[in-house]
Design an enzyme around this catalytic site. Structure first.
Site, PDB file in Angstrom:
ATOM      1  N   GLU A  65       0.868  -1.180   0.000  1.00  0.00           N
ATOM      2  CA  GLU A  65       0.000   0.000   0.000  1.00  0.00           C
ATOM      3  C   GLU A  65       0.902   1.226   0.000  1.00  0.00           C
ATOM      4  O   GLU A  65       1.770   1.371   0.868  1.00  0.00           O
ATOM      5  CB  GLU A  65      -0.879  -0.026   1.248  1.00  0.00           C
ATOM      6  N   ASP A 105      -4.250  10.698   9.371  1.00  0.00           N
ATOM      7  CA  ASP A 105      -2.964  10.114   9.736  1.00  0.00           C
ATOM      8  C   ASP A 105      -2.381  10.713  11.003  1.00  0.00           C
ATOM      9  O   ASP A 105      -2.491  11.911  11.255  1.00  0.00           O
ATOM     10  CB  ASP A 105      -1.970  10.284   8.583  1.00  0.00           C
TER      11      ASP A 105
END
Length: 267
Positions: A50, A61
């Site tokens: 990924e 994030d």
């Protein structure tokens, strides 16, 4: 040609084991080293790669991935340059590649153009972090070149899960915790319960990510999931050893025992 994501999950099912998915930020610490890192992760036994498209405002994030995006942007990474780097990776490796992105970089690039160029580069799937579950972006009747990975959160109801997975292909990504990406000392005890909810709504494989950072946690997740995702722990080490010529081998040494833990669980 059949999508590599489908092929790999079929292979894992035959082997009665879960897959290991590694997350890195494209261009961190440089585009050249991204190729070396991909090769090292393949040697470690990673089943899926990924790759995050770096973005200046990565809302989903935590600190490790935010810093990874900053390093990549500072190194001059752009979407076109990253796609060229994926071409280089694809010349060396055949594992499935999933791009992880926020909408903004792809809207700037052009969605239809991006899908065409990403597929040509060798990308197999696309995971959009801030795409509302009700949106598809491209007409449903248009042949999609990339699998559309959809996210399910711990707070998602069964009814909402059904709606989300109806628009998914490739696999469903279960976010195992509330909040942003990042390493956690203890995994949620409700992962199995929520994965079971997803399985009641779809036959697609289920990958579990967010918060998994060591072999013990990966083994726990592998007992219920079709794939286990480790990202922040890898990205943090990329930051720590970015100036070290042994960066790829250091990552390989870190990832190998986690992969082995995942593969030790028979399903």
């Amino acid at each position: 040609m059949e999508n590599r994501i489908d092929q790999r999950f079929l292979q894992l099912r035959r082997e009665r084991t879960s897959g290991f998915m590694a997350y890195i930020t494209g261009g961190d610490p440089s585009l050249e080293k991204t190729v070396d890192i991909a090769v090292a992760l393949s040697k470690a036994g990673v089943d899926f790669l990924e790759i995050g498209i770096p973005f200046s405002d990565p809302l989903a994030d935590g600190v490790a991935n935010q810093l990874g995006a900053q390093r990549a942007l500072a190194a001059g990474t752009t979407v076109p340059k990253l796609l060229k780097t994926i071409v280089q990776i694809r010349e060396l490796l055949d594992f499935p590649i999933i791009l992880y992105s926020y909408l903004n970089p792809l809207l700037q690039y052009g969605l239809e153009r991006f899908e065409r160029d990403a597929a040509a580069a060798g990308v197999d799937g696309l995971l959009l972090l801030d795409l509302p579950p009700d949106e598809t972006l491209l007409p449903d009747n248009r042949q999609k070149l990339l699998h559309r990975i959809r996210l399910v959160a711990p707070t998602t109801s069964q009814e909402r899960i059904k709606e989300i997975v109806s628009k998914a292909s490739g696999f469903v990504y279960y976010v195992s915790l509330e909040g942003v990406t990042g390493e956690r000392e203890i995994l949620s005890q409700t992962i199995g319960e929520h994965v079971a909810m997803i399985r009641r709504a779809t036959d697609l494989p289920v990958a579990v990510g967010f918060g998994i950072s060591n072999a013990t946690q990966a083994r726990q997740a592998a007992s219920v999931a079709d794939a286990v995702v480790v990202g922040s722990a890898i990205v943090r080490r990329i930051g720590e050893f970015s100036g070290d010529q042994q960066l790829p081998s250091r990552l390989q040494e870190f990832v190998e025992p986690i992969v082995q833990a995942v593969k030790s669980v028979r399903r």
